[in-house]
Design a protein around this motif. Sequence first.
Motif, PDB file in Angstrom:
ATOM      1  N   VAL A   9       0.871  -1.166   0.000  1.00  0.00           N
ATOM      2  CA  VAL A   9       0.000   0.000   0.000  1.00  0.00           C
ATOM      3  C   VAL A   9       0.914   1.223   0.000  1.00  0.00           C
ATOM      4  O   VAL A   9       1.661   1.452   0.959  1.00  0.00           O
ATOM      5  CB  VAL A   9      -0.920   0.021   1.239  1.00  0.00           C
ATOM      6  CG1 VAL A   9      -1.755   1.309   1.263  1.00  0.00           C
ATOM      7  CG2 VAL A   9      -1.821  -1.202   1.255  1.00  0.00           C
ATOM      8  N   VAL A  10       0.883   1.963  -1.096  1.00  0.00           N
ATOM      9  CA  VAL A  10       1.736   3.147  -1.205  1.00  0.00           C
ATOM     10  C   VAL A  10       1.001   4.329  -0.577  1.00  0.00           C
ATOM     11  O   VAL A  10      -0.083   4.706  -1.014  1.00  0.00           O
ATOM     12  CB  VAL A  10       2.062   3.431  -2.690  1.00  0.00           C
ATOM     13  CG1 VAL A  10       2.883   4.707  -2.820  1.00  0.00           C
ATOM     14  CG2 VAL A  10       2.807   2.250  -3.297  1.00  0.00           C
ATOM     15  N   ASP A  11       1.588   4.888   0.485  1.00  0.00           N
ATOM     16  CA  ASP A  11       0.893   5.875   1.314  1.00  0.00           C
ATOM     17  C   ASP A  11       1.195   7.310   0.862  1.00  0.00           C
ATOM     18  O   ASP A  11       2.329   7.770   0.941  1.00  0.00           O
ATOM     19  CB  ASP A  11       1.325   5.673   2.776  1.00  0.00           C
ATOM     20  CG  ASP A  11       0.558   6.576   3.730  1.00  0.00           C
ATOM     21  OD1 ASP A  11      -0.353   7.281   3.275  1.00  0.00           O
ATOM     22  OD2 ASP A  11       0.880   6.555   4.929  1.00  0.00           O
ATOM     23  N   GLU A  32       1.567  -4.682   3.410  1.00  0.00           N
ATOM     24  CA  GLU A  32       2.273  -3.704   4.226  1.00  0.00           C
ATOM     25  C   GLU A  32       2.306  -2.343   3.557  1.00  0.00           C
ATOM     26  O   GLU A  32       2.108  -2.237   2.336  1.00  0.00           O
ATOM     27  CB  GLU A  32       3.683  -4.185   4.583  1.00  0.00           C
ATOM     28  CG  GLU A  32       4.618  -4.338   3.419  1.00  0.00           C
ATOM     29  CD  GLU A  32       5.997  -4.844   3.879  1.00  0.00           C
ATOM     30  OE1 GLU A  32       6.083  -5.988   4.366  1.00  0.00           O
ATOM     31  OE2 GLU A  32       6.975  -4.088   3.711  1.00  0.00           O
ATOM     32  N   ILE A  33       2.549  -1.308   4.369  1.00  0.00           N
ATOM     33  CA  ILE A  33       2.480   0.064   3.881  1.00  0.00           C
ATOM     34  C   ILE A  33       3.882   0.582   3.604  1.00  0.00           C
ATOM     35  O   ILE A  33       4.802   0.360   4.392  1.00  0.00           O
ATOM     36  CB  ILE A  33       1.800   0.941   4.952  1.00  0.00           C
ATOM     37  CG1 ILE A  33       0.373   0.452   5.148  1.00  0.00           C
ATOM     38  CG2 ILE A  33       1.813   2.417   4.552  1.00  0.00           C
ATOM     39  CD1 ILE A  33      -0.346   1.109   6.282  1.00  0.00           C
ATOM     40  N   ILE A  52      -1.313  -0.977  -4.223  1.00  0.00           N
ATOM     41  CA  ILE A  52      -2.482  -0.111  -4.068  1.00  0.00           C
ATOM     42  C   ILE A  52      -1.982   1.286  -3.737  1.00  0.00           C
ATOM     43  O   ILE A  52      -1.123   1.455  -2.851  1.00  0.00           O
ATOM     44  CB  ILE A  52      -3.418  -0.637  -2.949  1.00  0.00           C
ATOM     45  CG1 ILE A  52      -3.907  -2.049  -3.313  1.00  0.00           C
ATOM     46  CG2 ILE A  52      -4.591   0.316  -2.745  1.00  0.00           C
ATOM     47  CD1 ILE A  52      -4.839  -2.681  -2.296  1.00  0.00           C
ATOM     48  N   LEU A  53      -2.486   2.278  -4.460  1.00  0.00           N
ATOM     49  CA  LEU A  53      -2.100   3.663  -4.194  1.00  0.00           C
ATOM     50  C   LEU A  53      -3.177   4.278  -3.305  1.00  0.00           C
ATOM     51  O   LEU A  53      -4.357   4.283  -3.659  1.00  0.00           O
ATOM     52  CB  LEU A  53      -1.989   4.448  -5.507  1.00  0.00           C
ATOM     53  CG  LEU A  53      -1.071   3.840  -6.574  1.00  0.00           C
ATOM     54  CD1 LEU A  53      -1.104   4.697  -7.841  1.00  0.00           C
ATOM     55  CD2 LEU A  53       0.361   3.730  -6.049  1.00  0.00           C
ATOM     56  N   SER A  54      -2.794   4.838  -2.169  1.00  0.00           N
ATOM     57  CA  SER A  54      -3.762   5.319  -1.181  1.00  0.00           C
ATOM     58  C   SER A  54      -4.285   6.711  -1.523  1.00  0.00           C
ATOM     59  O   SER A  54      -3.849   7.343  -2.487  1.00  0.00           O
ATOM     60  CB  SER A  54      -3.101   5.388   0.192  1.00  0.00           C
ATOM     61  OG  SER A  54      -2.356   6.590   0.317  1.00  0.00           O
TER      62      SER A  54
END
Length: 516
Positions: A9-11, A32-33, A52-54
């Motif tokens: 997960v790209v924060d 994981e982030i 996943i792009l947040s």
Amino acid sequence: MSEFDTVLVVDFGAQYAQLIARRVRECHVYSEIVPSTMPVEEMMAKNPKAIILSGGPSSVYAEGAPAAPVGLFETGVPTFGICYGFQAMAQALGGQVAKTGVAEYGGTRLDVVSEGMLFAGLPVAQSVWMSHGDSVAAAPEGFLVTATTAETPVAAFENPGRGLYGVQFHPEVLHSDHGQAVLKHFLDAAGCRPAWTMLNIVEDAVEAIRAQIGPEGRAICGLSGGVDSAVAAAMVQRAIGDRLTCVFVDHGLLRQGEAEQVERDFVDVTGVKLRVVDAQERFLKALDGVTDPEEKRKIIGREFIRVFEDEQRAILADGPVEFLVQGTLYPDVVESGGGTGTANIKSHHNVGGLPDDLRFTLVEPLRALFKDEVRRAGEELGLPSAMVWRQPFPGPGLGIRIVGAVTRERLEILREADVIAREELSRAGLDRDIWQCPVVLLADVRSVGVQGDGRTYGHPIVLRPVSSEDAMTADWSRLPYDVLARISTRITNEVREVNRVVLDVTSKPPGTIEWE
Ligand SMILES: Nc1ncnc2c1ncn2[C@@H]1O[C@H](COP(=O)(O)OP(=O)(O)OP(=O)(O)O)[C@@H](O)[C@H]1O
Ligand SMILES: O=c1[nH]c(=O)c2[nH+]cn([C@@H]3O[C@H](COP(=O)(O)O)[C@@H](O)[C@H]3O)c2[nH]1
Ligand SMILES: NC(=O)CC[C@H](N)C(=O)O
Ligand SMILES: [Mg+2]
């Protein structure tokens, strides 16, 4: 080959990054982030099966706004953009993002115009949770627009051939009807296998606490009567036994009956050592005349620590105490601005409100978890259900439910109104239906009333009943009118100075649950 697949997960500074990771884990896929500034090569070294792009607080077209990691879309790893991530994907691939002048916050109707992969088999009209002011004005070439809303013509798009998908809404929040299904469809399309299982949270946590505190270390735990500190204390007690002392602080901002409840529901059951500190004087003095919510929160956070330090000295005879246990949850951390590039919404007293000169090492076994996960852990630990299912009550207490300066008299008014609301909600059997119902005193607002044929000029009380799963998003609870009527009548009859009761009908977003 690894036993399980990994999703990164790209924060971008999201309020909901942990929530996304958690929803992926619920699909039995490890997640994981990582910060959006991590170079793509480093991400690829983790061998992600999907990305996943947040969401995030910036606007993609603003100067200095975080962009999608350079080269990401050329890696061939299936990628799903959410809200800001959707906008960043659109921009990077030649689409257009703009401020349309119309924002959507909270529940919004989504119309699926083309099923595609994400919406396969789902209803064409669904309710989703939005939180955005910018929109994708044009999808990149080669992308199919799959959903719209009244205000957002491009609310979802996909290019399955390239493994790229995006949605403007937040599938990770429970209030989006089919959010989890949409996420699952992406994970399936990306070929993620449901092979990961959550290890036993409690056993892991107890083991980690033992390692952190060591065989001789001592700890005190701020115990509030709430579920988070109860679960944290029970875990630490299991790890270090009677080297733990719990401290309950009566800061004068508590509701009626709070102290008695801690004794009854927790101490009696666990036999933990408890010290009750009367610190009313010092908190009220420090808060004297303060009206700014953030200032109140910082003062309360600081005074809590000063009290814990006094206790640290008081129990020195048993040996030095280096560790402070707090029931901090992930929402406390993220709302305090504790993620990468995350906006500060409000400083929770136990995170953003801590003083700089903290002389404790913190022990926070619940820091990555959400409330419902904590409740599950509480049940596993065998805590009584009255404790596990207690509604949350914020550490700064009534101090952040008086809009205006905090005084003893105002606290008394609010306490009386609060107890009436709680009594009537319980009597109506609604305790488990609602998440919590803050009762707020607008101390600096007055309105005209007529009571006993005379004119009054009193204060309004606000009722803020909400439903939620994890406090990250919430909706206002549709309470039965007759229950509302009873609460209103009783409060205006029984509480002096109050001549009006109003109902807060705002979801989160855009409102937060507490008023300050
Ligand atoms: N009155 C208090 N005395 C001592 N510690 C407190 C008090 N109020 C809050 N704390 C500390 O601050 C932490 C965060 O408070 P918070 O209200 O989020 O959690 P909680 O009270 O344990 O659970 P809940 O969210 O269910 O109310 C608590 O876990 C506890 O460690
Ligand atoms: O211990 C706490 N210390 C705080 O400073 C604090 N501020 C908010 N809350 C509680 O957190 C949840 C989310 O609240 P908001 O929507 O108001 O941010 C709700 O459950 C709030 O009651 C707090 N709890
Ligand atoms: N929640 C989000 O990711 C918001 C994205 C962007 N800041 C907007 O308002 O549109
Ligand atoms: Mg609490």
